[in-house]
Design an enzyme around this catalytic site. Structure first.
Site, PDB file in Angstrom:
ATOM      1  CE  LYS A  13      -1.980  -0.987   3.945  1.00  0.00           C
ATOM      2  NZ  LYS A  13      -1.294  -2.267   4.252  1.00  0.00           N
ATOM      3  NE  ARG A  88      -4.416  -1.090   9.768  1.00  0.00           N
ATOM      4  CZ  ARG A  88      -3.372  -0.610   9.120  1.00  0.00           C
ATOM      5  NH1 ARG A  88      -3.356   0.618   8.690  1.00  0.00           N
ATOM      6  NH2 ARG A  88      -2.337  -1.392   8.907  1.00  0.00           N
ATOM      7  NE  ARG A 127       7.776  -2.695   6.194  1.00  0.00           N
ATOM      8  CZ  ARG A 127       6.476  -2.615   6.348  1.00  0.00           C
ATOM      9  NH1 ARG A 127       5.745  -2.021   5.435  1.00  0.00           N
ATOM     10  NH2 ARG A 127       5.900  -3.152   7.392  1.00  0.00           N
ATOM     11  NE  ARG A 160       6.393  -0.487  10.095  1.00  0.00           N
ATOM     12  CZ  ARG A 160       5.288  -0.515   9.342  1.00  0.00           C
ATOM     13  NH1 ARG A 160       5.286   0.096   8.165  1.00  0.00           N
ATOM     14  NH2 ARG A 160       4.218  -1.141   9.747  1.00  0.00           N
ATOM     15  NE  ARG A 171       1.855  -4.989  11.057  1.00  0.00           N
ATOM     16  CZ  ARG A 171       2.945  -4.699  10.339  1.00  0.00           C
ATOM     17  NH1 ARG A 171       4.137  -5.135  10.721  1.00  0.00           N
ATOM     18  NH2 ARG A 171       2.837  -3.976   9.255  1.00  0.00           N
TER      19      ARG A 171
HETATM   20  P1  AP5 Z   1       4.921  -1.643   1.855  1.00  0.00           P
HETATM   21  O1  AP5 Z   1       4.624  -0.785   0.685  1.00  0.00           O
HETATM   22  O2  AP5 Z   1       5.700  -1.056   2.978  1.00  0.00           O
HETATM   23  O3  AP5 Z   1       3.567  -2.333   2.368  1.00  0.00           O
HETATM   24  P2  AP5 Z   1       2.335  -1.751   3.166  1.00  0.00           P
HETATM   25  O4  AP5 Z   1       1.127  -2.370   2.583  1.00  0.00           O
HETATM   26  O5  AP5 Z   1       2.405  -0.267   3.254  1.00  0.00           O
HETATM   27  O6  AP5 Z   1       2.634  -2.443   4.565  1.00  0.00           O
HETATM   28  P3  AP5 Z   1       2.586  -1.857   6.034  1.00  0.00           P
HETATM   29  O7  AP5 Z   1       3.292  -2.860   6.914  1.00  0.00           O
HETATM   30  O8  AP5 Z   1       3.071  -0.448   6.073  1.00  0.00           O
HETATM   31  O9  AP5 Z   1       1.115  -1.934   6.292  1.00  0.00           O
HETATM   32  P4  AP5 Z   1       0.435  -1.947   7.601  1.00  0.00           P
HETATM   33  O10 AP5 Z   1      -0.904  -1.759   7.101  1.00  0.00           O
HETATM   34  O11 AP5 Z   1       0.628  -3.141   8.458  1.00  0.00           O
HETATM   35  O12 AP5 Z   1       1.210  -0.823   8.411  1.00  0.00           O
HETATM   36  P5  AP5 Z   1       0.848   0.690   8.744  1.00  0.00           P
HETATM   37  O13 AP5 Z   1       2.062   1.480   8.769  1.00  0.00           O
HETATM   38  O14 AP5 Z   1      -0.285   1.121   7.881  1.00  0.00           O
HETATM   39  O15 AP5 Z   1       5.646  -2.966   1.323  1.00  0.00           O
HETATM   40  C1  AP5 Z   1       6.094  -3.968   2.218  1.00  0.00           C
HETATM   41  C2  AP5 Z   1       7.476  -4.491   1.784  1.00  0.00           C
HETATM   42  O16 AP5 Z   1       7.354  -5.213   0.576  1.00  0.00           O
HETATM   43  C3  AP5 Z   1       8.490  -3.368   1.522  1.00  0.00           C
HETATM   44  O17 AP5 Z   1       9.755  -3.804   1.907  1.00  0.00           O
HETATM   45  C4  AP5 Z   1       8.415  -3.169   0.007  1.00  0.00           C
HETATM   46  O18 AP5 Z   1       9.631  -2.665  -0.515  1.00  0.00           O
HETATM   47  C5  AP5 Z   1       8.098  -4.581  -0.473  1.00  0.00           C
HETATM   48  N1  AP5 Z   1       7.225  -4.592  -1.649  1.00  0.00           N
HETATM   49  C6  AP5 Z   1       6.173  -3.748  -1.917  1.00  0.00           C
HETATM   50  N2  AP5 Z   1       5.611  -4.067  -3.103  1.00  0.00           N
HETATM   51  C7  AP5 Z   1       6.300  -5.155  -3.565  1.00  0.00           C
HETATM   52  C8  AP5 Z   1       6.190  -5.969  -4.742  1.00  0.00           C
HETATM   53  N3  AP5 Z   1       5.236  -5.715  -5.675  1.00  0.00           N
HETATM   54  N4  AP5 Z   1       7.060  -6.994  -4.889  1.00  0.00           N
HETATM   55  C9  AP5 Z   1       8.008  -7.243  -3.939  1.00  0.00           C
HETATM   56  N5  AP5 Z   1       8.167  -6.511  -2.831  1.00  0.00           N
HETATM   57  C10 AP5 Z   1       7.325  -5.487  -2.633  1.00  0.00           C
HETATM   58  O19 AP5 Z   1       0.282   0.510  10.229  1.00  0.00           O
HETATM   59  C11 AP5 Z   1       1.129   0.116  11.285  1.00  0.00           C
HETATM   60  C12 AP5 Z   1       0.329   0.032  12.561  1.00  0.00           C
HETATM   61  O20 AP5 Z   1      -0.222   1.331  12.884  1.00  0.00           O
HETATM   62  C13 AP5 Z   1      -0.892  -0.911  12.532  1.00  0.00           C
HETATM   63  O21 AP5 Z   1      -0.536  -2.236  12.812  1.00  0.00           O
HETATM   64  C14 AP5 Z   1      -1.763  -0.265  13.617  1.00  0.00           C
HETATM   65  O22 AP5 Z   1      -1.337  -0.640  14.908  1.00  0.00           O
HETATM   66  C15 AP5 Z   1      -1.519   1.219  13.435  1.00  0.00           C
HETATM   67  N6  AP5 Z   1      -2.499   1.838  12.518  1.00  0.00           N
HETATM   68  C16 AP5 Z   1      -2.244   2.428  11.319  1.00  0.00           C
HETATM   69  N7  AP5 Z   1      -3.382   2.858  10.740  1.00  0.00           N
HETATM   70  C17 AP5 Z   1      -4.395   2.544  11.603  1.00  0.00           C
HETATM   71  C18 AP5 Z   1      -5.797   2.704  11.562  1.00  0.00           C
HETATM   72  N8  AP5 Z   1      -6.403   3.269  10.514  1.00  0.00           N
HETATM   73  N9  AP5 Z   1      -6.517   2.251  12.614  1.00  0.00           N
HETATM   74  C19 AP5 Z   1      -5.929   1.688  13.678  1.00  0.00           C
HETATM   75  N10 AP5 Z   1      -4.598   1.477  13.769  1.00  0.00           N
HETATM   76  C20 AP5 Z   1      -3.833   1.909  12.746  1.00  0.00           C
HETATM   77 MG    MG Z   2       2.773   1.092   4.839  1.00  0.00          MG
END
Ligand code: AP5
Ligand code: MG
Length: 215
Positions: A13, A88, A127, A160, A171
């Protein structure tokens, strides 16, 4: 254009949202990045969020919804934005729908980046993230030009805290229980678009552009 990125943790994402934001010149709003910036700055919000994030749980809706709605009312959001990691939960989606309706508008597309759980754990362990500007890399699939240094802002990259395999599994469970139902929510709203997230990053991006350009 107002977009939502849906998908499991690690689906890509953030990677795709950054590219979309650049191409369409709209802000990239990641609730995870906002929380991480607050943790780094040791704010009260950051301290509250950290305890949930480190366990792989969601930060409570009472904290998250107000924070996001404040952000989309800022001036730079007038021409649209790409939301990454919000909504979410169903209550988050309902609050967003209501707030946008009050502003006389709505979401244009919710893009679901579909990646099976099996691919996710290996992506997460490789990552590396920049806590300063939010850029994301992968040691094998998207390495930075200099090892452990952000291409964009020159800061050091980190693994992270929530990317340990046990936390990633938690997660994923939370995702299936609380976030996956949003796929149906946006399908019913008529704005859902599905993209195969197992392709390489550039092909995923081209698929998204095709979807956005097709209407
Ligand atoms: P990346 O692009 O970083 O993936 P992502 O979908 O953004 O993954 P996140 O871990 O950031 O998502 P998340 O939803 O768990 O975390 P968030 O920060 O939102 O890609 C992942 C890896 O794969 C990278 O190394 C990338 O280079 C690689 N990659 C990407 N595309 C690829 C491809 N096509 N092929 C190969 N490799 C690839 O949230 C973190 C925490 O914050 C949550 O757990 C929660 O506690 C809290 N939080 C955030 N938002 C909310 C909300 N709305 N409500 C409640 N809690 C929340
Ligand atoms: Mg992300």
């Amino acid at each position: 254009m107002k977009l939502i990125m849906l998908g499991a943790p690690g689906a890509g994402k953030g990677t795709q949202a950054k590219k979309i934001a650049e191409k369409y010149q709209i802000p990239h709003i990641s609730t995870g990045d906002i929380f991480r910036a607050n943790i780094k700055g040791q704010t009260e919000l950051g301290m509250k969020a950290k305890s949930f994030m480190d366990q792989g749980m969601l930060v409570p809706d009472e904290i998250t919804i107000g924070m996001l709605l404040d952000r989309i009312h800022e001036a730079d959001c007038a021409g649209g934005y790409v939301l990454d990691g919000f909504p979410r939960t169903i209550p988050q989606a309902e609050s967003l729908t209501k707030a946008l309706a009050e502003m006389g508008t709505g979401i244009d597309y919710a893009i679901n980046v579909d990646v099976p759980d099996d691919n996710i754990v290996s992506r997460m362990s490789g990552r590396r993230a920049c806590l300063n500007c939010g850029a994301t890399y992968h040691v094998a699939f998207n390495p930075p030009k200099t090892e452990n240094v952000c291409n964009t802002c020159g800061q050091s990259l980190v693994l992270r805290d929530d990317d340990k395999p046990e936390t990633v599994k938690k997660r994923l469970d939370v995702y299936h229980q609380q976030t996956q139902p949003l796929i149906d929510y946006y399908k019913k709203a008529g704005v859902l678009k599905e993209v195969d997230g197992t392709q390489n990053m550039e092909d995923v991006f081209q698929s998204i552009i095709k979807v956005l350009g097709a209407e």
